[in-house]
Design a protein around this motif. Structure first.
Motif, PDB file in Angstrom:
ATOM      1  N   ASP A 510       0.814  -1.206   0.000  1.00 21.40           N
ATOM      2  CA  ASP A 510       0.000   0.000   0.000  1.00 21.40           C
ATOM      3  C   ASP A 510       0.853   1.265   0.000  1.00 21.40           C
ATOM      4  N   SER A 511       2.034   1.198  -0.566  1.00 26.80           N
ATOM      5  CA  SER A 511       2.905   2.374  -0.583  1.00 26.80           C
ATOM      6  C   SER A 511       2.359   3.406  -1.566  1.00 26.80           C
ATOM      7  N   PRO A 512       2.338   4.682  -1.201  1.00 23.26           N
ATOM      8  CA  PRO A 512       1.863   5.714  -2.116  1.00 23.26           C
ATOM      9  C   PRO A 512       2.830   5.891  -3.281  1.00 23.26           C
ATOM     10  N   PRO A 513       2.345   6.318  -4.446  1.00 19.93           N
ATOM     11  CA  PRO A 513       3.236   6.519  -5.591  1.00 19.93           C
ATOM     12  C   PRO A 513       4.222   7.652  -5.321  1.00 19.93           C
ATOM     13  N   CYS A 514       5.403   7.541  -5.923  1.00 21.57           N
ATOM     14  CA  CYS A 514       6.433   8.565  -5.747  1.00 21.57           C
ATOM     15  C   CYS A 514       6.194   9.695  -6.750  1.00 21.57           C
ATOM     16  N   THR A 515       5.992  10.909  -6.258  1.00 25.49           N
ATOM     17  CA  THR A 515       5.773  12.078  -7.108  1.00 25.49           C
ATOM     18  C   THR A 515       6.681  13.204  -6.641  1.00 25.49           C
ATOM     19  N   SER A 541      11.045  13.474  -5.954  1.00 25.06           N
ATOM     20  CA  SER A 541      11.255  14.393  -4.831  1.00 25.06           C
ATOM     21  C   SER A 541      12.724  14.794  -4.722  1.00 25.06           C
ATOM     22  N   LEU A 542      13.614  13.844  -4.963  1.00 25.91           N
ATOM     23  CA  LEU A 542      15.046  14.143  -4.937  1.00 25.91           C
ATOM     24  C   LEU A 542      15.398  15.156  -6.022  1.00 25.91           C
ATOM     25  N   ALA A 543      14.788  15.026  -7.204  1.00 29.53           N
ATOM     26  CA  ALA A 543      15.045  15.963  -8.289  1.00 29.53           C
ATOM     27  C   ALA A 543      14.599  17.374  -7.907  1.00 29.53           C
ATOM     28  N   ARG A 544      13.440  17.480  -7.272  1.00 30.56           N
ATOM     29  CA  ARG A 544      12.944  18.808  -6.890  1.00 30.56           C
ATOM     30  C   ARG A 544      13.846  19.439  -5.825  1.00 30.56           C
ATOM     31  N   LEU A 545      14.240  18.662  -4.840  1.00 33.11           N
ATOM     32  CA  LEU A 545      15.114  19.192  -3.797  1.00 33.11           C
ATOM     33  C   LEU A 545      16.459  19.602  -4.388  1.00 33.11           C
ATOM     34  N   SER A 546      16.976  18.815  -5.314  1.00 38.85           N
ATOM     35  CA  SER A 546      18.256  19.144  -5.954  1.00 38.85           C
ATOM     36  C   SER A 546      18.163  20.463  -6.704  1.00 38.85           C
ATOM     37  N   LYS A 614       8.794  22.573 -19.065  1.00 37.37           N
ATOM     38  CA  LYS A 614       9.737  22.756 -20.166  1.00 37.37           C
ATOM     39  C   LYS A 614      10.652  21.553 -20.354  1.00 37.37           C
ATOM     40  N   CYS A 615      10.876  20.801 -19.283  1.00 40.59           N
ATOM     41  CA  CYS A 615      11.810  19.657 -19.357  1.00 40.59           C
ATOM     42  C   CYS A 615      11.346  18.590 -18.373  1.00 40.59           C
ATOM     43  N   ASP A 616      10.397  17.757 -18.811  1.00 37.14           N
ATOM     44  CA  ASP A 616       9.838  16.752 -17.900  1.00 37.14           C
ATOM     45  C   ASP A 616      10.797  15.606 -17.616  1.00 37.14           C
ATOM     46  N   LYS A 617      11.908  15.528 -18.379  1.00 41.83           N
ATOM     47  CA  LYS A 617      12.895  14.477 -18.103  1.00 41.83           C
ATOM     48  C   LYS A 617      13.480  14.609 -16.700  1.00 41.83           C
ATOM     49  N   ILE A 618      13.418  15.816 -16.159  1.00 43.27           N
ATOM     50  CA  ILE A 618      14.000  16.061 -14.846  1.00 43.27           C
ATOM     51  C   ILE A 618      13.361  15.188 -13.772  1.00 43.27           C
ATOM     52  N   VAL A 619      12.078  14.852 -13.915  1.00 46.12           N
ATOM     53  CA  VAL A 619      11.383  14.058 -12.899  1.00 46.12           C
ATOM     54  C   VAL A 619      11.133  12.631 -13.373  1.00 46.12           C
ATOM     55  N   ASP A 620      11.827  12.199 -14.421  1.00 46.49           N
ATOM     56  CA  ASP A 620      11.690  10.821 -14.907  1.00 46.49           C
ATOM     57  C   ASP A 620      12.439   9.879 -13.959  1.00 46.49           C
ATOM     58  N   PRO A 621      11.733   9.012 -13.209  1.00 45.45           N
ATOM     59  CA  PRO A 621      12.427   8.152 -12.233  1.00 45.45           C
ATOM     60  C   PRO A 621      13.268   7.062 -12.871  1.00 45.45           C
ATOM     61  N   THR A 622      13.141   6.868 -14.197  1.00 39.60           N
ATOM     62  CA  THR A 622      13.929   5.822 -14.873  1.00 39.60           C
ATOM     63  C   THR A 622      15.128   6.396 -15.616  1.00 39.60           C
ATOM     64  N   LEU A 623      15.390   7.683 -15.488  1.00 42.16           N
ATOM     65  CA  LEU A 623      16.454   8.325 -16.257  1.00 42.16           C
ATOM     66  C   LEU A 623      17.816   7.674 -16.000  1.00 42.16           C
ATOM     67  N   TYR A 624      18.070   7.288 -14.767  1.00 39.67           N
ATOM     68  CA  TYR A 624      19.393   6.742 -14.418  1.00 39.67           C
ATOM     69  C   TYR A 624      19.685   5.420 -15.112  1.00 39.67           C
ATOM     70  N   ARG A 625      18.643   4.711 -15.557  1.00 39.21           N
ATOM     71  CA  ARG A 625      18.860   3.386 -16.162  1.00 39.21           C
ATOM     72  C   ARG A 625      19.610   3.473 -17.489  1.00 39.21           C
ATOM     73  N   ALA A 626      19.587   4.629 -18.144  1.00 38.50           N
ATOM     74  CA  ALA A 626      20.354   4.783 -19.377  1.00 38.50           C
ATOM     75  C   ALA A 626      21.848   4.856 -19.108  1.00 38.50           C
ATOM     76  N   TYR A 627      22.220   5.148 -17.866  1.00 40.38           N
ATOM     77  CA  TYR A 627      23.631   5.335 -17.520  1.00 40.38           C
ATOM     78  C   TYR A 627      24.173   4.225 -16.619  1.00 40.38           C
ATOM     79  N   TYR A 628      23.317   3.647 -15.799  1.00 42.04           N
ATOM     80  CA  TYR A 628      23.754   2.632 -14.834  1.00 42.04           C
ATOM     81  C   TYR A 628      22.998   1.322 -15.069  1.00 42.04           C
TER      82      TYR A 628
END
Length: 658
Positions: A510-515, A541-546, A614-628
């Motif tokens: 029952d974990s809430p979705p990450c937004t 959330s990490l992207a927004r804080l960063s 303007k740049c929704d990639k910033i909050v894409d939670p799968t972005l790191y998979r292209a690099y790691y």
């Protein structure tokens, strides 16, 4: 003698846990941003050291004359985001033991040689340099040997230089590169400096391919090859006779693997396209290398006209299932046309499925590896093929808890639970027989959570694993298991199941979705982070804080502030932080946000909600998979310190074009 060529490391040394400021400096070094390098420029008298130094500083000019150096010259020179402080030492014979006073803090050594002269005193000087580095306990220093005066008709070959200076022995302790050049005209100089710029550690010996044959050139200078093309054969014979002709080139299609590799090392493969790249990748994969390391090896040989395209073909080989034995790379590619279609048009279709038109429009993509900008999924069928048919090469993939959950998910969809348990155990035991140790407790927990997801969401029975990631993202995080186990308890569950010691395994998901909590403005979001009252945590959330820290504090302070907050948050065990508290992803996120803002000329003064539009990639939670890869990012070391990507290097913070 053997060339002793070795592939460089594709992702450099991993960075240990240190103070925040030191970690940040290590990150900057890994990214190659504004890096300072101290270079020692040495060589026999009259070899051309000062001519090289001022050619780099002022531009190369054949009419430029220099005076013998008394003492030393020092100049700074910037190339590809690295600033080199070059010390040109003019040490006469009796003064050469004093070179040890210049070796402290040395990062790189340029050793200048006069190819038209004997090397009678070069060996002694090289010994003083090596002893100075040894006394200061300085390791991992690359040596660039410039073989100057290439334009003169009589000169030593690179193999003769290796024999005279015993460079094969030195290559056991340092990375060595031999580069012919002409210091007056600058010919060959930038290729050598590119070697220093791209150096990321390692040992071994490489040689540049530009080596005009002189009268004493041995047979090995052309590799001893005979082309079926009369023109190429004539060029080879001319080279052996000491007559300048066209460079010897070889078509790769008819070469056996051992001859192919030797021809590659001698830069005799022309042209070098997808076929050659895939053959080289397959040979390097069988040696235990990686796609990035293979690309860097090809780049050093001058065989990478377009880095992103070549990396695309290399990764197809490294992602493909392999039979237990590959006897010939030509036969393998012929038997698997799905990896490399025969027609150029069909090859371009594969490229266009992964990349937009930017691959040809963006000039930087030719010089640096960029991950696919169109969504490409690692489908379940490909994953299953790797697990079922290529166990020996892919056992490392199951170091990732997410991959264990995925394998369990596919088994449970295909068969009853009891059979799935037996099948999973049999597969892991089979891999264990090949020297890979698996963790019984992790295996059981992964299967239990996958079964829970299928029970709670029956619709998943007909859906791919990506749907499970959307519905239950917490199951696909490596940190998931640490909600239930301490590291001590988990270490005791290697060979038999260990019951969780923090909390029981869940009976409901029952974990809430990450937004990124778009309902909060920026100040409300910061206050919720400070009071630990966010309803969910995760990469958005990490992207927004960063972004908020980056816009307010600037990059150096933002990194330190972010790491400090993550350290504090990890101390609150009641929080379900997941990947939010992942240190490598913290570095990755703040770098990518900085990159998107710089490359798209976005403003850091606007609210985060406007930036996302303007740049929704910033909050894409799968972005790191292209690099790691999963196994690189989901490990204890990556959670607690920065590790460099193993799929694609992070993009450079390039200056804006005028």
């Amino acid at each position: 003698p053997s060339y002793g060529l070795s592939a460089p490391s594709d992702c450099g040394p991993r960075l240990p846990r240190r103070a925040m400021g030191q970690s940040y400096q290590k990150l900057r070094q890994a990214l190659g941003v504004n890096e300072q390098k101290r270079v020692l420029l040495v060589g026999p008298n009259g070899a051309g050291k000062t001519c090289l130094l001022y050619g780099l500083k002022l531009g190369f000019d054949e009419t430029f004359t220099t005076m013998p150096t008394v003492g030393f010259n020092v100049e700074t020179w910037t190339h590809k985001f690295k600033t080199f402080t070059i010390w040109d030492l003019g040490l006469r014979s009796k003064m050469r033991p004093l070179v040890k006073h210049y070796t402290p803090a040395t990062d790189m050594v340029i050793f200048m040689l006069d190819r038209s002269d004997s090397l009678w005193d070069a060996d002694e000087l090289l010994g003083y340099v090596c002893n100075g580095l040894h006394e200061e306990n300085i390791k991992d220093v690359p040596f660039l040997f410039f073989l100057n005066k290439q334009d003169l008709p009589q000169h030593l070959t690179m193999l003769e230089v290796c024999e005279e200076l015993k460079l094969q022995d030195l290559a056991k302790r340092h990375r060595i590169h031999l580069q012919p050049c002409c210091a007056k005209t600058g010919e060959g100089v930038m290729e050598g400096m590119d070697f220093l710029t791209s150096f990321r550690g390692g040992k071994g010996l490489t040689m540049a391919g530009w080596d005009r044959p002189g009268k004493e050139t041995p047979m090995s200078a052309t590799g001893g090859y005979r082309s079926s093309d009369p023109l190429e054969a004539g060029a080879a014979e001319a080279a052996e006779a000491g007559v300048e002709g066209e460079p010897v080139t070889l078509a790769a299609a008819e070469l056996a693997d051992d001859v192919f590799l030797q021809a590659f090392q001698d830069r005799q493969l022309k042209p070098f396209g997808p076929v050659e790249m895939m053959r080289l990748s397959l040979l390097k994969r069988l040696e235990g290398s990686s796609a990035l390391a293979t690309l860097e090896t090809a780049r050093l040989q001058g065989c990478v006209p377009h880095a992103t395209r070549m990396h695309f073909w290399a990764t197809r080989i490294f992602a493909a299932p392999l039979p237990e034995r590959v006897t010939d790379t030509r036969s393998f590619l012929e038997e698997h046309p799905e990896l490399l279609p025969k027609l150029d048009a069909d090859r371009e279709v594969l490229i266009r499925q992964a990349y937009s038109e930017k691959i040809d429009r963006e000039a930087t993509w030719a010089h640096m590896v960029v991950p696919p900008d169109l969504k490409t999924a690692d489908d379940d069928a490909s994953f299953w093929a790797r697990m079922e048919h290529d166990a020996g090469a892919y056992t490392g993939e199951l170091d990732s808890f997410c991959s264990l959950v995925r394998l369990s998910f596919l088994l449970l969809k295909a068969m009853p639970r009891r059979e799935a348990i037996q099948r999973l155990d049999a597969m892991l035991r089979r891999w264990e027989a090949k020297g890979r140790k698996f963790h019984d407790t992790r295996q059981y927990v992964a299967l239990q959570l996958a079964h829970l997801a299928l029970t709670q969401h029956p619709s998943l029975q007909e859906k791919p694993f990506t749907r499970l990631q959307e519905l239950c993202p917490e199951l696909c995080e490596e940190d998931c298991i640490y909600k239930y186990y301490s590291e001590k308890a988990l270490s005791q569950g290697q060979s038999s199941f260990q019951a969780p010691d923090l909390q029981p395994l869940p009976s409901k998901l029952d974990s809430p979705p990450c937004t990124w909590h778009e309902q909060l403005n920026d100040q409300e979001f910061l206050e919720a982070v400070r009071t630990r009252s966010l309803s969910s945590w995760g990469l958005p959330s990490l992207a927004r804080l960063s972004y908020l820290y980056l816009s307010e504090l600037g990059r150096p302070s933002a990194v330190q502030k972010l790491l400090g907050d993550l350290e504090d948050a990890r101390s609150v065990k009641a929080l379900n932080l997941g990947l939010f508290a992942h240190e490598t992803l913290a570095y990755f996120t703040i770098h990518m946000i900085h990159y998107f803002i710089a490359s798209q000329e976005l403003s850091m003064a606007e609210p985060f909600s406007d930036l996302v539009k303007k740049c929704d990639k910033i909050v894409d939670p799968t972005l790191y998979r292209a690099y790691y890869s999963d196994q690189a990012i989901h490990c204890t070391e990556a959670r607690n310190s920065f590790v460099v990507p193993d799929r694609c290097p992070l993009p450079d913070l390039l200056p804006q074009a005028s």
